[in-house]
Design a protein around this motif. Structure first.
Motif, PDB file in Angstrom:
ATOM      1  N   LYS A  70       0.824  -1.213   0.000  1.00 29.57           N
ATOM      2  CA  LYS A  70       0.000   0.000   0.000  1.00 29.57           C
ATOM      3  C   LYS A  70       0.858   1.263   0.000  1.00 29.57           C
ATOM      4  O   LYS A  70       0.574   2.237   0.691  1.00 29.57           O
ATOM      5  CB  LYS A  70      -0.948  -0.009   1.197  1.00 29.57           C
ATOM      6  N   THR A  71       1.930   1.201  -0.788  1.00 27.65           N
ATOM      7  CA  THR A  71       2.798   2.357  -0.984  1.00 27.65           C
ATOM      8  C   THR A  71       2.449   3.011  -2.316  1.00 27.65           C
ATOM      9  O   THR A  71       2.357   2.331  -3.343  1.00 27.65           O
ATOM     10  CB  THR A  71       4.279   1.941  -0.986  1.00 27.65           C
ATOM     11  N   ILE A  72       2.246   4.327  -2.295  1.00 22.79           N
ATOM     12  CA  ILE A  72       1.866   5.059  -3.504  1.00 22.79           C
ATOM     13  C   ILE A  72       3.036   5.935  -3.938  1.00 22.79           C
ATOM     14  O   ILE A  72       3.588   6.704  -3.143  1.00 22.79           O
ATOM     15  CB  ILE A  72       0.624   5.930  -3.255  1.00 22.79           C
ATOM     16  N   ILE A  73       3.415   5.813  -5.205  1.00 22.97           N
ATOM     17  CA  ILE A  73       4.483   6.642  -5.777  1.00 22.97           C
ATOM     18  C   ILE A  73       3.882   7.501  -6.875  1.00 22.97           C
ATOM     19  O   ILE A  73       3.262   6.983  -7.813  1.00 22.97           O
ATOM     20  CB  ILE A  73       5.621   5.778  -6.340  1.00 22.97           C
ATOM     21  N   ASP A  74       4.045   8.800  -6.753  1.00 18.40           N
ATOM     22  CA  ASP A  74       3.546   9.735  -7.763  1.00 18.40           C
ATOM     23  C   ASP A  74       4.529   9.737  -8.942  1.00 18.40           C
ATOM     24  O   ASP A  74       5.527  10.459  -8.932  1.00 18.40           O
ATOM     25  CB  ASP A  74       3.422  11.138  -7.162  1.00 18.40           C
ATOM     26  N   VAL A  75       4.231   8.903  -9.945  1.00 16.23           N
ATOM     27  CA  VAL A  75       5.148   8.722 -11.071  1.00 16.23           C
ATOM     28  C   VAL A  75       5.312   9.998 -11.879  1.00 16.23           C
ATOM     29  O   VAL A  75       6.419  10.346 -12.309  1.00 16.23           O
ATOM     30  CB  VAL A  75       4.647   7.570 -11.972  1.00 16.23           C
ATOM     31  N   ALA A  76       4.220  10.731 -12.076  1.00 21.94           N
ATOM     32  CA  ALA A  76       4.287  11.974 -12.851  1.00 21.94           C
ATOM     33  C   ALA A  76       5.177  12.999 -12.157  1.00 21.94           C
ATOM     34  O   ALA A  76       6.002  13.671 -12.801  1.00 21.94           O
ATOM     35  CB  ALA A  76       2.880  12.537 -13.047  1.00 21.94           C
ATOM     36  N   ALA A  77       5.027  13.111 -10.840  1.00 17.88           N
ATOM     37  CA  ALA A  77       5.858  14.060 -10.094  1.00 17.88           C
ATOM     38  C   ALA A  77       7.318  13.634 -10.110  1.00 17.88           C
ATOM     39  O   ALA A  77       8.228  14.472 -10.236  1.00 17.88           O
ATOM     40  CB  ALA A  77       5.348  14.171  -8.662  1.00 17.88           C
ATOM     41  N   LEU A  78       7.571  12.327  -9.979  1.00 17.04           N
ATOM     42  CA  LEU A  78       8.944  11.812 -10.020  1.00 17.04           C
ATOM     43  C   LEU A  78       9.583  12.107 -11.367  1.00 17.04           C
ATOM     44  O   LEU A  78      10.751  12.525 -11.438  1.00 17.04           O
ATOM     45  CB  LEU A  78       8.934  10.314  -9.742  1.00 17.04           C
ATOM     46  N   GLN A 138      20.835  14.391   0.384  1.00 16.45           N
ATOM     47  CA  GLN A 138      19.770  15.280   0.860  1.00 16.45           C
ATOM     48  C   GLN A 138      18.750  15.547  -0.240  1.00 16.45           C
ATOM     49  O   GLN A 138      17.536  15.562   0.011  1.00 16.45           O
ATOM     50  CB  GLN A 138      20.382  16.598   1.354  1.00 16.45           C
ATOM     51  N   PHE A 139      19.233  15.731  -1.470  1.00 16.77           N
ATOM     52  CA  PHE A 139      18.331  15.950  -2.607  1.00 16.77           C
ATOM     53  C   PHE A 139      17.434  14.730  -2.827  1.00 16.77           C
ATOM     54  O   PHE A 139      16.222  14.859  -3.039  1.00 16.77           O
ATOM     55  CB  PHE A 139      19.149  16.245  -3.866  1.00 16.77           C
ATOM     56  N   VAL A 140      18.030  13.553  -2.759  1.00 18.60           N
ATOM     57  CA  VAL A 140      17.263  12.320  -2.967  1.00 18.60           C
ATOM     58  C   VAL A 140      16.215  12.148  -1.871  1.00 18.60           C
ATOM     59  O   VAL A 140      15.060  11.781  -2.148  1.00 18.60           O
ATOM     60  CB  VAL A 140      18.209  11.100  -3.008  1.00 18.60           C
ATOM     61  N   GLU A 141      16.589  12.423  -0.615  1.00 16.12           N
ATOM     62  CA  GLU A 141      15.638  12.280   0.485  1.00 16.12           C
ATOM     63  C   GLU A 141      14.457  13.233   0.322  1.00 16.12           C
ATOM     64  O   GLU A 141      13.301  12.865   0.549  1.00 16.12           O
ATOM     65  CB  GLU A 141      16.346  12.536   1.823  1.00 16.12           C
ATOM     66  N   GLN A 142      14.730  14.460  -0.066  1.00 13.26           N
ATOM     67  CA  GLN A 142      13.650  15.426  -0.292  1.00 13.26           C
ATOM     68  C   GLN A 142      12.754  14.983  -1.440  1.00 13.26           C
ATOM     69  O   GLN A 142      11.522  15.108  -1.383  1.00 13.26           O
ATOM     70  CB  GLN A 142      14.240  16.810  -0.585  1.00 13.26           C
ATOM     71  N   LEU A 143      13.372  14.443  -2.487  1.00  8.59           N
ATOM     72  CA  LEU A 143      12.607  13.973  -3.644  1.00  8.59           C
ATOM     73  C   LEU A 143      11.682  12.828  -3.241  1.00  8.59           C
ATOM     74  O   LEU A 143      10.499  12.804  -3.607  1.00  8.59           O
ATOM     75  CB  LEU A 143      13.586  13.534  -4.733  1.00  8.59           C
ATOM     76  N   VAL A 144      12.221  11.865  -2.467  1.00  6.43           N
ATOM     77  CA  VAL A 144      11.425  10.701  -2.061  1.00  6.43           C
ATOM     78  C   VAL A 144      10.257  11.132  -1.182  1.00  6.43           C
ATOM     79  O   VAL A 144       9.132  10.637  -1.323  1.00  6.43           O
ATOM     80  CB  VAL A 144      12.309   9.668  -1.324  1.00  6.43           C
ATOM     81  N   GLN A 145      10.511  12.046  -0.276  1.00  4.89           N
ATOM     82  CA  GLN A 145       9.436  12.542   0.583  1.00  4.89           C
ATOM     83  C   GLN A 145       8.326  13.208  -0.216  1.00  4.89           C
ATOM     84  O   GLN A 145       7.156  13.171   0.171  1.00  4.89           O
ATOM     85  CB  GLN A 145      10.003  13.525   1.608  1.00  4.89           C
ATOM     86  N   SER A 146       8.684  13.781  -1.362  1.00  2.81           N
ATOM     87  CA  SER A 146       7.704  14.489  -2.182  1.00  2.81           C
ATOM     88  C   SER A 146       6.840  13.547  -3.013  1.00  2.81           C
ATOM     89  O   SER A 146       5.668  13.854  -3.280  1.00  2.81           O
ATOM     90  CB  SER A 146       8.413  15.478  -3.119  1.00  2.81           C
ATOM     91  N   VAL A 147       7.387  12.398  -3.430  1.00  2.00           N
ATOM     92  CA  VAL A 147       6.663  11.553  -4.390  1.00  2.00           C
ATOM     93  C   VAL A 147       6.152  10.247  -3.795  1.00  2.00           C
ATOM     94  O   VAL A 147       5.353   9.554  -4.421  1.00  2.00           O
ATOM     95  CB  VAL A 147       7.559  11.220  -5.608  1.00  2.00           C
ATOM     96  N   GLU A 148       6.595   9.896  -2.598  1.00  2.00           N
ATOM     97  CA  GLU A 148       6.236   8.595  -2.038  1.00  2.00           C
ATOM     98  C   GLU A 148       5.372   8.750  -0.792  1.00  2.00           C
ATOM     99  O   GLU A 148       5.668   9.541   0.107  1.00  2.00           O
ATOM    100  CB  GLU A 148       7.510   7.806  -1.687  1.00  2.00           C
TER     101      GLU A 148
END
Length: 667
Positions: free
Chosen positions: A126-134, A196-206
């Motif tokens: 039940k994990t949702i990834i926003d593919v468009a945002a990624l 840090q960039f990757v962590e911020q990105l993951v928090q935004s799309v996952e």
């Protein structure tokens, strides 16, 4: 057109490569399975253009700043070969780990398509990834795929997207210019910002349900199967079960059917030749080629069942737990935890197992692992195990299980000896490994893997083994004057005269006859040759025939033909399994060790270990069963004493080197 498949280890990279190309490259649940790049054309069903597309499966890498040699292969290829497109396989269940490499690939200027793999597992969690945002944040296309399910799960869309970006320029979402790569401090600061960039990105799309503080069913299972005390007996029980199925129950039933077909073919060719054909030619064709090769191929069903079961264990995630169980033992003897991975790979074939040692950074540990990996019984040794287990031990499953655990014990003992000789007692190693989730194994992948290995076995039987058995038959048929050997005078043959000097040294091991010596010698060309040569020299057309294996007065007819007691048979089996491997594997050792002194020292150690273990088995076994020592005890004891004394001399020399090193460090 050339596209590169790059990604972290265990991200599904090789699975995707197999799905796109139809190849059967080995897939594993650990780093280091792909130790070199593999190339193949993408299947037409995915490529609707007239342009041929070559996919290159690169070794798994966590970064383009290489820590291991396989990561260097990936870096050098993407930077120097300039593929038209890079497919970056990203594990959807672990975005934060996977996207670090992605940001580096996006900085190269080569078009990148992200293949978001394992999306079926994210749905279960039940994990949702926003593919468009990624896709927007990375400035590249992102396609959801499930590589293990082949076509219809995003692979068509992935190739369409690859073809659409070939002429596009790639923009990097994260880039810092003017970084001195020789300045470790500056590179470290860039890596911190990248994380840090990757962590911020993951928090935004996952968006995922946070259950990190709860123990899952998989955690509970791991507490048992990977337990420091329970893990080893559980592994032993599982291996015993595997050998019971393959060597005692299902395997022999299938082997008997195949043996019947081989026997029918033998009789058909015999009738076809008739009585007018030269006896020499008839013997060469029937006994040397059909009989010898058939004896080896007759064990194919047992091997296929074993490989199928091992593929199931690997695919479900259990074999990765075995690496964790064995790590604590390997570290105590100076090996890396990574050493277990080449050894497990070596159960299929020693050559890829030896090649997988290049993932070990420490030079001494890498060379030691390359030297010790062939002690683990490989697929080529399985016919020998199956033959002796069936003939002398009534298909007992403990024989095969014992050989595998003897291999592990010898590896641990050998590592301890090498550590003492090299004087590196205090070297430390760390083993970091991501355990794959338990999953229901794919029967299709297990069958594909088994058929691939069976094909390699049959090709080997039809080439190397066929030629070797033909040569053995010719050498057994003629004297040095090229006269045909008279009946009952085989000792005057070329084969007997070549093998007899070696047979003398094998008397203390319980099998000092030229026929058994000849089989052991041909085993260095390919271990399957041991079975084929025995079939030729003893004129046994089918080892799988139940009539020949029927027990007669406490022993089988085949056993009586060979003239071996059960103790001597066990000694012969140990000698063939734990002396040096085939010449091809020795060549792989040479390539990975990159040092002739290590190579010849390793081969000598393998010879010595095999001889010593066989001597101990035969002499002690004979003493227990008959009350007296076996033949040739005195000079066999002298040979073993010299071997052990020389090892102790080398270890003592290594101890002195350790003391000098410690004093130097202290000063």
């Amino acid at each position: 057109m050339k596209i590169a498949l790059a990604g972290n280890p265990n991200s599904g990279k090789t699975t995707l490569f197999n799905a796109l190309t139809g190849k059967t490259a080995h897939v594993g649940n650990w780093a280091g399975v792909t130790v070199n790049k593999k190339e193949a054309l993408i299947k037409k069903i995915f490529n609707q253009t007239n342009t041929s597309i070559t996919a290159v499966d690169l070794p798994g890498a966590y970064s383009l700043s290489p820590f291991t040699s396989e990561e260097a292969i990936t870096r050098d290829f993407v930077k120097n070969q300039q593929p038209e497109v890079i497919i970056n396989i990203v594990d959807a269940t672990n975005l934060s780990r996977s996207l670090f490499l992605s940001t580096q690939l996006l900085e190269l200027g080569i078009p990148v398509v992200i293949a978001l793999n394992k999306t079926d597992l994210t749905q279960k969690k039940k994990t949702i990834i926003d593919v468009a945002a990624l896709s927007k944040m990375l400035s590249c296309p992102v396609v959801e795929i499930v590589a293990v399910k082949n076509r219809g799960n995003g692979l068509d869309a992935l190739i369409e997207k690859v073809l659409s970006v070939t002429e596009h320029s790639q923009r990097a979402p994260f880039k810092i210019d003017n970084v001195d790569l020789n300045n470790k401090k500056a590179v470290k600061e860039v890596d911190i910002k990248r994380f840090q960039f990757v962590e911020q990105l993951v928090q935004s799309v996952e968006m995922r349900q946070n259950k990190s503080n709860q123990q899952t069913i998989q955690d509970s299972v791991d507490r048992v199967v990977a337990h420091k005390w329970l893990g080893l007996p559980i592994f032993a029980f599982i291996m015993w079960t595997v050998f019971s199925i393959s060597q005692t129950y299902l395997g022999p039933i299938l082997a008997e059917i195949l043996g019947g077909w081989i026997e029918i073919f033998y009789v058909f060719v015999q009738n076809l030749l008739g009585n007018d054909v030269s006896p020499v030619l008839s013997s060469l064709l029937l006994d040397g080629i059909i009989g010898g090769v058939g004896a080896v191929v007759g064990f194919l069903p047992l091997i296929m069942v074993l490989f199928f079961l091992l593929a199931i264990l690997e695919d479900c995630g259990y074999m990765a737990r075995v690496a964790v169980v064995m790590d604590r033992y390997f570290k105590r003897v100076g090996l890396s935890g990574k050493s277990i991975i080449p050894i497990i790979i070596g159960t299929g074939c020693s050559i890829p197992g030896i090649m997988a040692t290049r993932t070990i950074k420490n030079e001494r540990q890498r060379r030691t692992t390359a030297m010790l990996t062939p002690f683990m019984p490989c697929g080529a040794k399985l016919p020998v195990i199956a033959l002796f287990a069936g003939v002398f031990f009534n298909d007992a499953a403990w024989v095969g299980t014992l050989m595998y655990f003897m291999g592990i014990a010898i590896i641990i003992l050998g590592a301890l000896v090498v550590m003492r000789i090299t004087g590196e007692k205090n070297s430390r190693s760390f083993f970091i490994m991501e355990l794959p989730e338990y999953r229901f194994p794919s029967i299709q992948r297990a069958i594909t893997s088994t058929l691939s290995r069976a094909k390699a076995f049959i090709v080997k039987a039809g080439t190397i083994i066929l030629l070797c058995n033909a040569a053995v038959q010719i050498m057994q048929t003629f004297t040095w004057q090229f006269d045909v050997v008279a009946a009952g005078e085989q000792s005057s043959s070329i084969l007997a005269s070549v093998s007899s000097p070696f047979a003398f040294f094998l008397i203390p091991l319980g099998f000092g006859v030229w026929q058994l010596a000849a089989a052991a010698i041909t085993g260095f060309i390919a271990k399957e040759n041991v079975v084929g040569t025995l079939a030729v020299v003893y004129s046994i057309t089918n080892f799988i025939n139940t009539d020949e294996l029927a027990l007669v007065s406490g022993g089988s007819q085949v056993a009586s033909i060979m003239g071996l007691s059960s103790v001597a048979a066990l000694s012969y089996l140990i000698f063939n399994l734990f002396t040096p491997p085939c010449f091809a594997a020795i060549g792989a050792m040479n390539a990975e060790m990159e040092d002739k002194k290590w190579l010849w020292g390793g081969v000598a150690f393998q010879f010595g270990m095999g001889y010593f273990m066989a001597f101990i088995t035969y002499q002690i076994g004979t003493l227990i069963t008959t009350g007296t020592l076996g033949d040739g005890f005195i000079y066999g004891f002298i040979i073993c004493l010299l071997l052990v004394s020389y090892l102790f001399y080398l270890m003592k020399k290594g101890d002195k080197q350790t003391v000098v090193t410690l004093k130097t460090m202290k000063n």
